[in-house]
Write a protein that holds these residues in place. Structure first.
Motif, PDB file in Angstrom:
ATOM      1  N   GLN A 214      28.803  15.971 -21.302  1.00 15.59           N
ATOM      2  CA  GLN A 214      29.162  17.376 -21.140  1.00 15.59           C
ATOM      3  C   GLN A 214      29.423  17.882 -22.588  1.00 15.59           C
ATOM      4  O   GLN A 214      29.723  17.266 -23.533  1.00 15.59           O
ATOM      5  CB  GLN A 214      30.762  17.547 -20.419  1.00 15.59           C
ATOM      6  N   LEU A 215      28.783  19.066 -22.820  1.00 14.36           N
ATOM      7  CA  LEU A 215      28.669  19.728 -24.251  1.00 14.36           C
ATOM      8  C   LEU A 215      30.047  20.485 -24.286  1.00 14.36           C
ATOM      9  O   LEU A 215      30.601  21.275 -23.317  1.00 14.36           O
ATOM     10  CB  LEU A 215      27.458  20.736 -24.302  1.00 14.36           C
ATOM     11  N   ALA A 216      30.515  20.311 -25.568  1.00 14.77           N
ATOM     12  CA  ALA A 216      32.001  21.066 -25.986  1.00 14.77           C
ATOM     13  C   ALA A 216      31.391  22.221 -27.026  1.00 14.77           C
ATOM     14  O   ALA A 216      30.804  21.788 -27.946  1.00 14.77           O
ATOM     15  CB  ALA A 216      32.675  20.056 -26.566  1.00 14.77           C
ATOM     16  N   ILE A 217      32.089  23.392 -26.882  1.00 16.52           N
ATOM     17  CA  ILE A 217      31.496  24.304 -27.974  1.00 16.52           C
ATOM     18  C   ILE A 217      32.110  23.960 -29.389  1.00 16.52           C
ATOM     19  O   ILE A 217      31.726  24.466 -30.405  1.00 16.52           O
ATOM     20  CB  ILE A 217      32.395  25.665 -27.649  1.00 16.52           C
ATOM     21  N   THR A 218      32.996  23.306 -29.279  1.00 11.28           N
ATOM     22  CA  THR A 218      33.806  22.964 -30.815  1.00 11.28           C
ATOM     23  C   THR A 218      32.997  21.644 -31.415  1.00 11.28           C
ATOM     24  O   THR A 218      32.974  21.888 -32.706  1.00 11.28           O
ATOM     25  CB  THR A 218      35.294  22.582 -30.488  1.00 11.28           C
TER      26      THR A 218
ATOM     27  N   ASN B 140      35.900  29.287 -17.885  1.00 13.88           N
ATOM     28  CA  ASN B 140      34.812  28.814 -18.868  1.00 13.88           C
ATOM     29  C   ASN B 140      33.646  28.276 -18.009  1.00 13.88           C
ATOM     30  O   ASN B 140      33.490  27.506 -17.012  1.00 13.88           O
ATOM     31  CB  ASN B 140      35.428  27.887 -19.814  1.00 13.88           C
ATOM     32  N   PRO B 141      32.498  28.285 -18.853  1.00 10.38           N
ATOM     33  CA  PRO B 141      31.256  27.538 -18.190  1.00 10.38           C
ATOM     34  C   PRO B 141      31.261  26.149 -18.462  1.00 10.38           C
ATOM     35  O   PRO B 141      32.110  25.544 -19.293  1.00 10.38           O
ATOM     36  CB  PRO B 141      30.076  28.393 -19.073  1.00 10.38           C
ATOM     37  N   VAL B 142      30.553  25.389 -17.774  1.00  9.17           N
ATOM     38  CA  VAL B 142      30.394  23.885 -17.913  1.00  9.17           C
ATOM     39  C   VAL B 142      28.860  23.574 -18.039  1.00  9.17           C
ATOM     40  O   VAL B 142      27.845  24.244 -17.204  1.00  9.17           O
ATOM     41  CB  VAL B 142      30.706  23.160 -16.585  1.00  9.17           C
ATOM     42  N   LEU B 143      28.823  22.930 -19.393  1.00  2.70           N
ATOM     43  CA  LEU B 143      27.174  22.425 -19.598  1.00  2.70           C
ATOM     44  C   LEU B 143      27.328  20.856 -19.752  1.00  2.70           C
ATOM     45  O   LEU B 143      27.939  20.431 -20.409  1.00  2.70           O
ATOM     46  CB  LEU B 143      27.097  23.147 -20.839  1.00  2.70           C
ATOM     47  N   ASP B 144      26.123  20.353 -18.887  1.00  2.00           N
ATOM     48  CA  ASP B 144      25.916  19.097 -19.053  1.00  2.00           C
ATOM     49  C   ASP B 144      24.555  18.775 -19.487  1.00  2.00           C
ATOM     50  O   ASP B 144      23.423  19.196 -19.028  1.00  2.00           O
ATOM     51  CB  ASP B 144      26.087  18.522 -17.786  1.00  2.00           C
ATOM     52  N   ASP B 145      24.221  17.832 -20.655  1.00  2.00           N
ATOM     53  CA  ASP B 145      23.143  17.469 -20.930  1.00  2.00           C
ATOM     54  C   ASP B 145      22.682  16.280 -20.630  1.00  2.00           C
ATOM     55  O   ASP B 145      23.647  15.330 -20.309  1.00  2.00           O
ATOM     56  CB  ASP B 145      22.902  17.718 -22.593  1.00  2.00           C
ATOM     57  N   GLY B 146      21.581  15.854 -20.393  1.00  2.00           N
ATOM     58  CA  GLY B 146      20.769  14.673 -20.114  1.00  2.00           C
ATOM     59  C   GLY B 146      19.381  14.847 -19.724  1.00  2.00           C
ATOM     60  O   GLY B 146      18.897  15.950 -20.097  1.00  2.00           O
ATOM     61  N   ASP B 147      18.839  13.918 -19.100  1.00  2.00           N
ATOM     62  CA  ASP B 147      17.491  13.755 -18.466  1.00  2.00           C
ATOM     63  C   ASP B 147      17.242  15.318 -17.727  1.00  2.00           C
ATOM     64  O   ASP B 147      16.178  15.785 -17.973  1.00  2.00           O
ATOM     65  CB  ASP B 147      17.042  12.905 -17.801  1.00  2.00           C
TER      66      ASP B 147
ATOM     67  N   LEU C 124      22.007  12.842  -2.808  1.00  2.00           N
ATOM     68  CA  LEU C 124      22.064  14.263  -3.141  1.00  2.00           C
ATOM     69  C   LEU C 124      20.988  14.721  -4.094  1.00  2.00           C
ATOM     70  O   LEU C 124      20.703  15.891  -4.099  1.00  2.00           O
ATOM     71  CB  LEU C 124      23.543  14.782  -3.469  1.00  2.00           C
ATOM     72  N   THR C 125      20.220  13.794  -4.761  1.00  2.00           N
ATOM     73  CA  THR C 125      18.966  13.964  -5.730  1.00  2.00           C
ATOM     74  C   THR C 125      19.683  14.914  -6.844  1.00  2.00           C
ATOM     75  O   THR C 125      18.965  15.943  -7.192  1.00  2.00           O
ATOM     76  CB  THR C 125      17.811  14.642  -4.923  1.00  2.00           C
ATOM     77  N   VAL C 126      20.893  14.528  -7.264  1.00  2.00           N
ATOM     78  CA  VAL C 126      21.497  15.304  -8.485  1.00  2.00           C
ATOM     79  C   VAL C 126      21.896  14.370  -9.244  1.00  2.00           C
ATOM     80  O   VAL C 126      21.917  13.056  -9.307  1.00  2.00           O
ATOM     81  CB  VAL C 126      22.719  16.329  -8.155  1.00  2.00           C
ATOM     82  N   SER C 127      22.545  14.495 -10.577  1.00  2.00           N
ATOM     83  CA  SER C 127      22.866  13.647 -11.457  1.00  2.00           C
ATOM     84  C   SER C 127      24.374  13.200 -11.193  1.00  2.00           C
ATOM     85  O   SER C 127      24.822  13.786 -10.454  1.00  2.00           O
ATOM     86  CB  SER C 127      22.941  14.425 -12.814  1.00  2.00           C
ATOM     87  N   GLU C 128      24.735  12.018 -11.847  1.00  2.00           N
ATOM     88  CA  GLU C 128      25.836  11.644 -11.590  1.00  2.00           C
ATOM     89  C   GLU C 128      27.112  12.432 -12.197  1.00  2.00           C
ATOM     90  O   GLU C 128      28.126  12.425 -11.516  1.00  2.00           O
ATOM     91  CB  GLU C 128      26.067  10.093 -12.199  1.00  2.00           C
ATOM     92  N   SER C 129      26.746  13.041 -13.208  1.00  2.00           N
ATOM     93  CA  SER C 129      27.879  13.880 -13.700  1.00  2.00           C
ATOM     94  C   SER C 129      28.282  15.170 -12.835  1.00  2.00           C
ATOM     95  O   SER C 129      29.214  15.536 -12.696  1.00  2.00           O
ATOM     96  CB  SER C 129      27.418  14.620 -15.217  1.00  2.00           C
ATOM     97  N   THR C 130      27.012  15.562 -12.070  1.00  2.00           N
ATOM     98  CA  THR C 130      27.216  16.548 -11.069  1.00  2.00           C
ATOM     99  C   THR C 130      28.139  16.165 -10.121  1.00  2.00           C
ATOM    100  O   THR C 130      29.083  16.756  -9.530  1.00  2.00           O
ATOM    101  CB  THR C 130      25.878  17.149 -10.609  1.00  2.00           C
TER     102      THR C 130
END
Length: 500
Positions: free
Chosen positions: A326-330, A372-379, A465-471
């Motif tokens: 997860q990306l943090a704005i700070t 707030n939004p939630v942003l997750d980076d990865g493949d 579910l064919t999604v990422s583990e973070s989801t």
């Protein structure tokens, strides 16, 4: 590493780059699975002689040399590792016990152990069998931008030159006196880095960035056959969808098509910035759609998705990530995935400087939805922007800046599906309860998986579910927060229980 530094690692626990392993006379097979997964991801450290909970058990000092020799022999064995990953070892004294740290840097190639490829996701070594996932791993290992790939036989006639007058107009509107306004078509393409030389191969011609930005549809489909953006509204018909738009055209028109589609279904509200009225909805849509167009990996078979669900907007796109989580704005450090395409979008005013999209999402999501939004980076890069629908109230947010609701189109009952007397959204709680919660499709699917298997893991749920583990983790947290499920037992050996 010294004992003090090790103590800090033990306190933080296992992560995407840290693994604890018990070790007897020699490392177990799962140690080499982790070596494989660390090499295939971002690298990391394995601490031998440490239990899963961070308790230091230590290793037999008389076996230390044999353990280090075994590590080197197994890693260098071509019958076990398809390509030998690099490792380094060091001994650390901790409370009169010996710990061996095995450092594994990220490698330049995808590595398999015993003919199986492993990837690191969170604190788990995940067995990879899907061709799509393996393709994503190879993309991540590439040390060049795929947008720069040159196609030497492309000609000007393969491009939508009818879009260039519009491009010049947009560039001039963004920057008065923009040089593109006076350039001919070929000069503009060169100036935008859409035509040039690949200095690795010596080939000269139009590149993939040119194809995606301005290519004719038939040219795009031949060069990037998996490219598409799937926009879906799923709020009433949770089994299929309420509306859908599949976009396979150039990025300039795709940006407009997906944005217009989103504006038809998302409520609009206005807020004051100084003496100026702005629409947080339009800014959020712009940033999310621009990210789908600019920062995706076009050679990946994974399609981009723009989903409007009951909890808000979800986007997914293939990414060439250098960070997992997860990306943090700070602490966010932006990295361009497609610098040529990003520069083109900035020139025509569809994007701003690198990193501004995340800042804008955080700035305008709170007044738009109260969250707030939630942003997750990865493949797979995933973004979530919550939406406050008609009749819902914000929690802990200031809505005083909104314009008079009489002028707010979301209050029009004709366009509001919630006011349809024949429509009832499915809930998992008693509708009369204060905790009644509308369940998204993904949440409902996850609840069904839990009913079938209370001990289901993040990995198995993500595959189902064919999604990422973070989801999966974020969805489970939402269900727990809503009081729909509870976790019993330990993190690794516990079970899920449905409370309704």
């Amino acid at each position: 590493m010294n004992a003090t530094e090790l103590a800090a690692v033990l306190k933080r626990g296992e992560s995407i780059s840290v693994e604890f392993k018990r070790c007897g006379v020699q490392p177990e097979a799962d140690t080499f699975e982790t070596v494989c997964s660390f090499n295939n991801r971002f690298g990391g450290s394995i601490f031998l002689g440490v239990l899963d909970d961070g308790t230091v058990e230590g290793i037999d000092r008389t076996q230390a040399t044999a353990i280090e020799r075994n590590l080197a022999n197994v890693v260098g064995n071509p019958k076990l590792f398809s390509t030998a990953p690099a490792i380094e070892t060091e001994r650390i004294e901790f409370d009169d016990k010996l710990v061996i740290r095995v450092w594994v840097p990220a490698g330049p190639a995808v590595v398999g152990f015993k003919h199986v490829i492993y990837d690191r996701v969170a604190d788990v070594d995940r067995r990879i069998t899907s061709e799509t996932q393996i393709a994503q791993m190879h993309i991540r290992k590439q040390n060049h931008f795929s947008e720069q790939h040159v196609y030497r036989y492309l000609k000007l006639s393969d491009f939508r030159l009818d879009l260039l007058p519009r491009v010049r107009k947009m560039a001039a509107a963004k920057t008065p006196g923009h040089p593109w306004a006076e350039m001919d078509d070929m000069e503009l393409m060169r100036s935008a880095d859409l035509y040039g030389m690949n200095y690795d191969t010596g080939e000269e011609g139009f590149n993939l960035a040119a194809v995606m930005l301005l290519g004719r549809d038939e040219v795009i489909s031949r060069i990037a056959p998996a490219y598409r953006t799937d926009a879906i509204v799923r709020r009433e018909n949770l089994d299929r969808y309420d509306d859908r738009l599949i976009v396979t055209t150039n990025l300039i028109e795709a940006q407009e098509l997906v944005s217009d589609f989103a504006k038809r279904y998302l409520p609009d509200r206005f807020m004051l910035e100084g003496d100026r009225s702005v629409s947080p909805r339009d800014i959020i849509i712009r940033e999310l759609v621009s990210n789908l167009m600019i920062h995706r990996e076009f050679v990946s078979p994974y399609p981009a998705k723009f989903l409007i669900l009951n909890d808000g907007i979800h986007t997914e796109n293939a990414s060439k990530a250098i960070f997992q989580g997860q990306l943090a704005i700070t602490s966010f450090k932006p990295v361009s995935k497609n610098p040529f395409i990003a520069k083109f979008f900035r020139n025509i005013g569809l994007a701003d400087e690198l990193g501004s999209g995340m800042r804008n999402l955080y700035k305008y999501s709170k007044p738009y939805s109260g969250k707030n939004p939630v942003l997750d980076d990865g493949d797979i890069f995933e973004a979530f922007a919550p939406v406050r629908w008609v009749g819902e109230t914000t929690t802990g947010s200031d809505t005083s800046a909104y314009d008079d609701p009489i002028n707010d189109p979301i209050n029009d009952p004709i366009n509001d599906p919630i006011n349809d007397p024949g429509h009832e959204d499915e809930t998992v709680n008693d509708p009369s309860s204060e905790n009644a919660k509308r369940v998204t499709v993904r949440e409902r699917e996850l609840l069904e998986l839990i009913r079938e298997d209370e001990s289901i893991t993040y990995r198995r749920a993500a595959q189902a579910l064919t999604v990422s583990e973070s989801t999966v983790k974020r969805t489970l947290q939402a269900l727990q927060t809503a009081g729909l499920i509870a976790r019993k037992g330990s993190k690794k050996n516990g079970t899920w229980h449905i409370l309704t």
